[in-house]
Scaffold this active site. Structure first.
Site, PDB file in Angstrom:
ATOM      1  N   ASN A   8      66.740   8.403  17.369  1.00 47.86           N
ATOM      2  CA  ASN A   8      65.316   8.429  17.700  1.00 47.86           C
ATOM      3  C   ASN A   8      64.756   7.101  17.193  1.00 47.86           C
ATOM      4  O   ASN A   8      64.446   6.947  16.022  1.00 47.86           O
ATOM      5  CB  ASN A   8      64.682   9.630  16.993  1.00 47.86           C
ATOM      6  N   LEU A 209      52.707  19.788  13.524  1.00 48.39           N
ATOM      7  CA  LEU A 209      51.765  19.049  12.681  1.00 48.39           C
ATOM      8  C   LEU A 209      52.552  18.135  11.746  1.00 48.39           C
ATOM      9  O   LEU A 209      53.023  18.562  10.690  1.00 48.39           O
ATOM     10  CB  LEU A 209      50.885  20.022  11.879  1.00 48.39           C
ATOM     11  N   ARG A 285      49.969  15.018   2.125  1.00 51.98           N
ATOM     12  CA  ARG A 285      50.301  15.422   0.757  1.00 51.98           C
ATOM     13  C   ARG A 285      49.475  14.622  -0.243  1.00 51.98           C
ATOM     14  O   ARG A 285      48.927  15.173  -1.201  1.00 51.98           O
ATOM     15  CB  ARG A 285      51.792  15.200   0.507  1.00 51.98           C
ATOM     16  N   GLY A 328      56.271  18.299   9.371  1.00 50.66           N
ATOM     17  CA  GLY A 328      55.980  18.084   7.948  1.00 50.66           C
ATOM     18  C   GLY A 328      54.821  18.894   7.391  1.00 50.66           C
ATOM     19  O   GLY A 328      54.962  19.574   6.365  1.00 50.66           O
ATOM     20  N   GLU A 331      55.228  22.877   8.282  1.00 49.01           N
ATOM     21  CA  GLU A 331      56.273  23.582   7.525  1.00 49.01           C
ATOM     22  C   GLU A 331      55.967  23.673   6.039  1.00 49.01           C
ATOM     23  O   GLU A 331      56.488  24.557   5.357  1.00 49.01           O
ATOM     24  CB  GLU A 331      57.626  22.856   7.703  1.00 49.01           C
ATOM     25  N   ASN A 332      55.131  22.743   5.539  1.00 48.57           N
ATOM     26  CA  ASN A 332      54.990  22.624   4.077  1.00 48.57           C
ATOM     27  C   ASN A 332      53.590  22.811   3.522  1.00 48.57           C
ATOM     28  O   ASN A 332      53.437  22.894   2.312  1.00 48.57           O
ATOM     29  CB  ASN A 332      55.479  21.239   3.637  1.00 48.57           C
ATOM     30  N   GLU A 379      64.456  17.892  16.037  1.00 48.54           N
ATOM     31  CA  GLU A 379      64.557  17.173  17.313  1.00 48.54           C
ATOM     32  C   GLU A 379      65.951  16.556  17.486  1.00 48.54           C
ATOM     33  O   GLU A 379      66.474  16.500  18.597  1.00 48.54           O
ATOM     34  CB  GLU A 379      63.478  16.084  17.368  1.00 48.54           C
TER      35      GLU A 379
END
Ligand code: ADP
Length: 395
Positions: A8, A209, A285, A328, A331-332, A379
Site C-alpha cells: 500500500n 475512523l 490520541r 485506529g 478500534e481504540n 486491508e
C-alpha cells in the site's frame, strides 16, 4: 513453499505485509510493517505475527533514498525474510479504479495505461500506487502483480448515490461520487459474515475512523452509500482533511483570500480536520490526552460530524440493524464510539459502557435491537486474498 506480498504505497509511506501460504493456500502473516517519512527521514519497521520487531532501519535525512529505491530495499528485505518461501505475486492497493474496474485485476501494460489515465482523479495517491507497480515490474518482470481498487467495493451502488447535482455532461466525464476505503469495508463485511451472519445480512453502517475517515452504509454486505465522494476529501472530518465543506468556501478562498489552487489543496488535505481545528495535532490520541479547550472542540466536532453523517446513511439504507467501528480511532477510542452511539439513541442505538471501555467485539447491551461491534480492519490481508484468488483463477 509460496508467499505473497501486499503493498500500500502512498506519498510519504509504504505499508506492507508478507504472507506465506498454509496447506489450503490461505495467507498466513509472516511480517508486516511500513516505511514512514519518505522524502524526509525514512524509517522501515516490521513485526512478525507475534508482534516481535524483525526490522527497524533508518536512513540519514541528507542521504535518504527516494521512493523507488526504498521500495527496492523493502522488496529485497522481504525476499530475504521469507527465506525458502518463493514470492509468487505482489498485490497493490490502487486508490482509483474509475467506473471501469469493479474488481481486482492482474496488471498488464494496457491496465497500467488505463490507471494512469485516472491519475487526475486522485493526483495525491494514484501516481504513487502505480509507480510501486512499475518499480516491482522493473525488478521482477515475470512476477504477477494484482491491482486492488479502493473504489471497487462501491462500484455497484444505486445511480442516485453516485451523482452530484451538476450538469449531466460532468457526470459523464467522471465527476461523480466514487467512494473509497473499499478494501477496508470489503474486509469488514467478510469478517462480519463469518462472525455474525444475521447482522451481515442486514442494514449495517461501517465506520472506518482512522487518519482518513469515512462511513459506508451496506445492505446484505454490499455498499449502498458512503461519505467519501469524488475524492477522499469528502464526508467526515479527518486527521488533517476537512471533510465536506460548503463549496462556496473553496471559491471564497481563491477569489477573495487570494489562495492559489495548490494552496487550497494543501489547506484542505494537510492543514484542516483535527489538526486545523485544534491547532495542536492530527492525532486523536494526542488530543484525547490534552486539556486544551481547542482539543476538546476538535474532538466534539469530529464526533458530531460522524453522528450527523451516520444519521444520513440510516436513511440511505432505510433503517439500521448494526454498526461496525474499525481503524485506529474506531478500534481504540471508546469515547468517540460512545459519543456517536449516544447521538443515535433516538434511532435505537445503545452502548454497554463496560463492554465499550474494554473494546469488546460487541459493545451494545445484550439483547439490543441494533448490534454495535468493533471489527479490526486488515486491508493488507484483503489485498493478499484478492491476489491469491486471481493467481489461482489464472493458473
Ligand atoms: P491510517 O488512516 O493512517 O491507517 P489509523 O487507522 O492508524 O490511520 O488511525 C490513526 C488514528 O487512530 C490516530 O488519530 C490515532 O490517534 C488513533 N489511534 C491509533 N491507535 C490508537 C490507540 N491505541 N488508542 C487511541 N487512539 C488510537
Amino acid at each position: 513453499m509460496k508467499a505473497v506480498v501486499s503493498l500500500n504505497s502512498g506519498s510519504s509511506s509504504i505499508k506492507f505485509a508478507l504472507y506465506t501460504l498454509d496447506a489450503r493456500g490461505g495467507p498466513v502473516l509472516a511480517a508486516g510493517g511500513k516505511i514512514e517519512g519518505i522524502g524526509t527521514a525514512p524509517r522501515l519497521t516490521a513485526r512478525d505475527a507475534a508482534g516481535v520487531v524483525v526490522a527497524d532501519r533508518t536512513w540519514p535525512a541528507d542521504a535518504a533514498p527516494d521512493h523507488g529505491a526504498l521500495l527496492e530495499t523493502l522488496f529485497a528485505w522481504g525476499v530475504d525474510h521469507l527465506g525458502d518461501h518463493e514470492v509468487i505475486a505482489v498485490g497493490h492497493r490502487v486508490v482509483h479504479g474509475g467506473t471501469a474496474f469493479a474488481a481486482p485485476r492482474r496488471v498488464d501494460p494496457a491496465l497500467l495505461d488505463a490507471l494512469d489515465a485516472l491519475s487526475p482523479l486522485a493526483p495525491l495517491h494514484q501516481p504513487h500506487n502505480l509507480s510501486a507497480i512499475r518499480t516491482i515490474a522493473a525488478l521482477r518482470p515475470d512476477l504477477p502483480q494484482i491491482a486492488c481498487f479502493d473504489t471497487a467495493f462501491h462500484h455497484d451502488r444505486p445511480e442516485v448515490a453516485t451523482r452530484f447535482a451538476l450538469p449531466r455532461a460532468l457526470h459523464d466525464e467522471g465527476i461523480r461520487r466514487y467512494g473509497f476505503h473499499g478494501l477496508s469495508y470489503e474486509y469488514v463485511a467478510a469478517r462480519l459474515a463469518q462472525v455474525d451472519p444475521a447482522m451481515a445480512a442486514g442494514r449495517v453502517i461501517a465506520a472506518h475512523l482512522g487518519n482518513g475517515a469515512s462511513l459506508c452504509a451496506m445492505r446484505a454486505g454490499r455498499s449502498v452509500d458512503t461519505t467519501m465522494g469524488f475524492t477522499a476529501l469528502d464526508g467526515l472530518m479527518m486527521g488533517t482533511r476537512s471533510g465536506s465543506l460548503d463549496p462556496g468556501v473553496v471559491l471564497h478562498l481563491q477569489t477573495r483570500c487570494g489562495l492559489s489552487p495548490a494552496e487550497v489543496e494543501d489547506l484542505l488535505y494537510k492543514r484542516s480536520g483535527l489538526l486545523g481545528v485544534s491547532g495542536l495535532s492530527s492525532d486523536m490520541r494526542a488530543l484525547s490526552q490534552s486539556s486544551a479547550p481547542e482539543a476538546r472542540e476538535a474532538i466534539d466536532l469530529f464526533a458530531w460530524r460522524a453522528t450527523r453523517e451516520m444519521a444520513g446513511l440510516i436513511a440511505s439504507i432505510g433503517g439500521l440493524d448494526g454498526i461496525v467501528f474499525t481503524a485506529g480511532i474506531g478500534e481504540n477510542n471508546a469515547d468517540i464510539r460512545a459519543r456517536i452511539c449516544q447521538g443515535l439513541a433516538w434511532a435505537g442505538v445503545a452502548v454497554d459502557e463496560t463492554a465499550n471501555a474494554r473494546h469488546r467485539p460487541i459493545i451494545s447491551p445484550p439483547g439490543a435491537g441494533i448490534t454495535v461491534r468493533v471489527v479490526p480492519t486488515d486491508e493488507e490481508r484483503m489485498i493478499a486474498l484478492h491476489t491469491l484468488r486471481l493467481i489461482e483463477e489464472n493458473a
